[in-house]
Design an enzyme around this catalytic site. Structure first.
Site, mmCIF file in Angstrom:
data_model
loop_
_atom_site.group_PDB
_atom_site.id
_atom_site.type_symbol
_atom_site.label_atom_id
_atom_site.label_comp_id
_atom_site.label_asym_id
_atom_site.label_seq_id
_atom_site.Cartn_x
_atom_site.Cartn_y
_atom_site.Cartn_z
ATOM 1 N N ASP A 89 -30.378 -1.327 -0.511
ATOM 2 C CA ASP A 89 -31.571 -1.171 0.316
ATOM 3 C C ASP A 89 -31.368 -0.200 1.461
ATOM 4 O OD1 ASP A 89 -33.391 -2.936 -0.912
ATOM 5 O OD2 ASP A 89 -32.225 -4.609 -0.140
ATOM 6 N N SER A 141 -36.191 -2.318 -9.741
ATOM 7 C CA SER A 141 -36.653 -3.656 -10.093
ATOM 8 C C SER A 141 -37.980 -3.602 -10.836
ATOM 9 C CB SER A 141 -36.808 -4.510 -8.824
ATOM 10 O OG SER A 141 -38.021 -4.198 -8.165
ATOM 11 N N ASN A 161 -40.700 -2.686 -8.546
ATOM 12 C CA ASN A 161 -40.760 -1.345 -7.963
ATOM 13 C C ASN A 161 -41.885 -0.488 -8.539
ATOM 14 O OD1 ASN A 161 -37.147 -0.905 -7.476
ATOM 15 N ND2 ASN A 161 -38.718 -1.777 -6.138
#
Length: 222
Positions: free
Chosen positions: A2, A47, A50
């Site tokens: 992240d 993900s 996303n």
């Protein structure tokens, strides 16, 4: 991994530049994992959630994925790294799927560090897919419903070929799992750092591993 967007924002740069800097951090971290002798490492690259991001950002991420595979495949092969992909990667663009399957084939006999990349992955989705696999075996008479055990689910997960999960490293100050390896993290150690992913270095990885070594892992036994 992240913090790409925040890294770019702090520098008054487009988000795409943050993602590109993040790819460089991936390269450094994968090399460090190999040099440190890690058995396996999983990177949460994209993900299943996303897809909610802007079309432009998703397009840029897919472009970076193509670039990374194209430019790093030879290094994987020459350094004995075996690539795994978890998640529904076959839902990605056909050319990306073809590139991924080429890397999987070319590295399948490597027996050094295993690098698993989570693409179009979500922990809840993985568990649902595993449950469907086990349910199909019950329907076919291969497994008795009353005999379903933890091992049956584990064998149906995307990570079945990987060793048990020991440590999760979360960057950028976030303090949640965000749908990552939910089943596998049952007794994993958690390590949180405020470092934004593009700033994550091999030294940060070593610090996380040193912290992990200091943990008293009891697995609920005492």
């Amino acid at each position: 991994m992240d913090g790409n967007g925040r890294w770019a924002k702090k520098r008054h740069l487009p988000r795409a530049m943050g993602h590109r800097a993040g790819v460089e951090a991936v390269r450094k971290t994968v090399r460090a994992a190999r040099d440190l002798g890690l058995e396996a490492m999983t990177l949460y690259a994209f993900s299943s959630e996303n897809w909610k991001r802007s079309e432009e950002e998703v397009s840029d991420l897919m472009g970076l994925l193509r670039h990374y595979i194209r430019n790093d495949i030879d290094e994987f092969v020459s350094n004995n790294v075996r690539l795994h992909v978890i998640g529904n990667y076959r839902a990605l663009a056909p050319d990306i799927v073809e590139m991924i399957e080429d890397v999987l084939t070319r590295t399948k006999d490597n027996d050094g560090t295993s690098l698993a990349v989570a693409l179009n992955y979500g922990g809840q989705d993985e568990i649902v897919r595993a449950a469907r696999t086990v349910a199909a075996k019950v329907a076919n008479g291969e497994v008795d419903a009353e005999a379903i055990a933890v091992e049956h689910i584990g064998e149906a997960l995307d990570t079945a070929a990987l060793p048990p999960l020991d440590l999760i490293i979360r960057t950028s100050g976030e303090r949640r799992l965000s749908n990552f390896l939910l089943w596998q993290s049952a007794y994993a150690e958690l390590y949180f750092t405020d470092t934004l992913w593009p700033d994550f270095t091999p030294e940060h990885l070593r610090e996380a591993l040193e912290d992990f070594r200091s943990r008293d892992r009891r697995f609920g036994g005492r």
